[in-house]
Design an enzyme around this catalytic site. Structure first.
Site, mmCIF file in Angstrom:
data_model
loop_
_atom_site.group_PDB
_atom_site.id
_atom_site.type_symbol
_atom_site.label_atom_id
_atom_site.label_comp_id
_atom_site.label_asym_id
_atom_site.label_seq_id
_atom_site.Cartn_x
_atom_site.Cartn_y
_atom_site.Cartn_z
ATOM 1 N NE ARG A 12 7.404 -0.281 -6.275
ATOM 2 C CZ ARG A 12 6.292 0.304 -6.700
ATOM 3 N NH1 ARG A 12 6.147 1.615 -6.579
ATOM 4 N NH2 ARG A 12 5.313 -0.401 -7.231
ATOM 5 C CG ASP A 44 -1.760 -0.845 -5.950
ATOM 6 O OD1 ASP A 44 -0.642 -0.406 -5.623
ATOM 7 O OD2 ASP A 44 -2.321 -0.536 -7.028
ATOM 8 N NE ARG A 59 1.615 2.824 -16.712
ATOM 9 C CZ ARG A 59 1.822 1.533 -16.921
ATOM 10 N NH1 ARG A 59 2.574 1.141 -17.944
ATOM 11 N NH2 ARG A 59 1.312 0.617 -16.112
ATOM 12 C CG HIS A 70 1.545 -5.131 -8.864
ATOM 13 N ND1 HIS A 70 1.141 -5.221 -7.545
ATOM 14 C CD2 HIS A 70 1.831 -3.822 -9.084
ATOM 15 C CE1 HIS A 70 1.183 -4.006 -7.000
ATOM 16 N NE2 HIS A 70 1.599 -3.151 -7.900
ATOM 17 C CB CYS A 77 -0.953 -0.004 1.193
ATOM 18 S SG CYS A 77 -0.138 -0.219 2.787
ATOM 19 C CG HIS A 78 1.393 3.076 -2.749
ATOM 20 N ND1 HIS A 78 2.678 2.695 -3.035
ATOM 21 C CD2 HIS A 78 0.577 2.329 -3.547
ATOM 22 C CE1 HIS A 78 2.660 1.762 -3.981
ATOM 23 N NE2 HIS A 78 1.395 1.521 -4.305
ATOM 24 C CE1 TYR A 121 4.136 -2.677 -11.325
ATOM 25 C CE2 TYR A 121 4.382 -0.350 -10.853
ATOM 26 C CZ TYR A 121 3.612 -1.401 -11.285
ATOM 27 O OH TYR A 121 2.311 -1.183 -11.664
#
Length: 292
Positions: free
Chosen positions: A120, A244, A126, A176, A28-29, A152
């Site tokens: 990370r 997420d 993008r 993911h 989560c963020h 990621y």
């Protein structure tokens, strides 16, 4: 970049599935609040504030006990918002940072003291302008003991990244599942390639997350359930799960977090699998000192 983007559900349902006591939302963020924690000048999106008070209220609403807060790309390498949320959690949150590869050992130690347990690397073009593999590898070799690297990427660059990932000397956690095309099914090309990565070393973990991002068939995300359940069953000791929240860049298809939680028993049908996914595995990575 002028409009503020809201991508979290204003009134998520209470899930039918109740997580076991001690369950961890491991992805989560937090965003802002911007008045205290400005977004990076390089941010590719400008989200609405979604601070720790909202995150912890959602945690309780969904029936979770802990959070792993992953530094969002919109905050760049300034981890202050993530560290603030961890500090406010009363020990119920740990974090993953984004760092400048030139970060000093003293600053890494300060992040560790603040509850960070990994860094990370983001390869989504993008979202980031540059992803220097050589500098990433250098900092991966200097991490505090017990840390890991979260990576990621999208499925189309998995093979390109394989040598880089093989050289990383600490455990890897893949966000993911590397964004496979779940409509291909459990034996499709993307999932088969991801299994080859998991088989290449025993310390590659994955987050069985984001049906809302990966399954174009929409809620209840049946294609995701069909593709991911066999992966969790075959690699039960390396699977993690998270909401997420607050769902960066999902403003056109904002998921109901209660429905996301109801995916858990579909990809982990037994109580044993659920405990591994939600408690044993994330505790091993983020709170190893509390494991008995």
């Amino acid at each position: 970049m002028t409009d503020r983007i809201t991508s979290w559900h204003p009134a998520p349902s209470r899930p039918r599935y109740r997580p076991p006591p001690g369950a961890v939302d491991a992805h989560c963020h937090v965003f802002g609040p911007q008045a205290r924690f400005p977004f990076s000048a390089k941010a590719k999106y400008l989200p609405e504030d979604a601070g720790p008070d909202m995150l912890f209220a959602l945690r309780d609403h969904l029936g979770f006990s802990r959070n792993v807060i992953v530094q969002a790309s919109c905050h760049g390498t300034d981890n202050a918002a993530t560290l603030d949320a961890i500090a406010l959690s009363n020990g119920k949150a740990r974090g993953v940072a984004v760092v400048d590869p030139a970060i000093s050992e003293a600053d890494l130690a300060a992040l560790h003291a603040g509850g960070i347990r990994g860094i990370r690397f983001n390869f989504l073009k993008r979202l980031v302008d540059d992803a220097p593999k050589d500098r990433f590898l250098e900092v991966a070799c200097r991490l505090p003991e017990g840390w890991h690297v979260v990576i990621y990427f999208e499925a189309d660059i998995l093979e390109e990244l394989r040598p880089f990932m093989a050289a990383i000397p600490v455990p890897l956690v893949v966000d993911h599942m590397g964004r496979p095309d779940v409509t291909q099914g459990p034996d499709g090309a993307d999932m088969t390639a991801f299994r080859r990565l998991l088989d290449s070393r025993p310390d590659v973990w994955f987050k069985a997350t984001c049906p809302d991002r990966l399954d174009p068939t929409g809620d209840p995300w049946d294609a995701f359930a069909r593709a991911v359940a066999p992966l969790v069953a075959d690699y039960p000791d390396r699977a993690l799960w998270g909401t997420d929240w607050p769902h960066p860049n999902m403003q056109d298809a904002i998921p109901d977090d209660g429905h996301l939680v109801d995916m858990i028993p579909r990809i982990a049908p037994s109580e044993t699998l659920q405990r591994k996914l939600l408690i044993d595995n994330p505790m091993r990575l983020y709170w190893p000192e509390e494991r008995t």
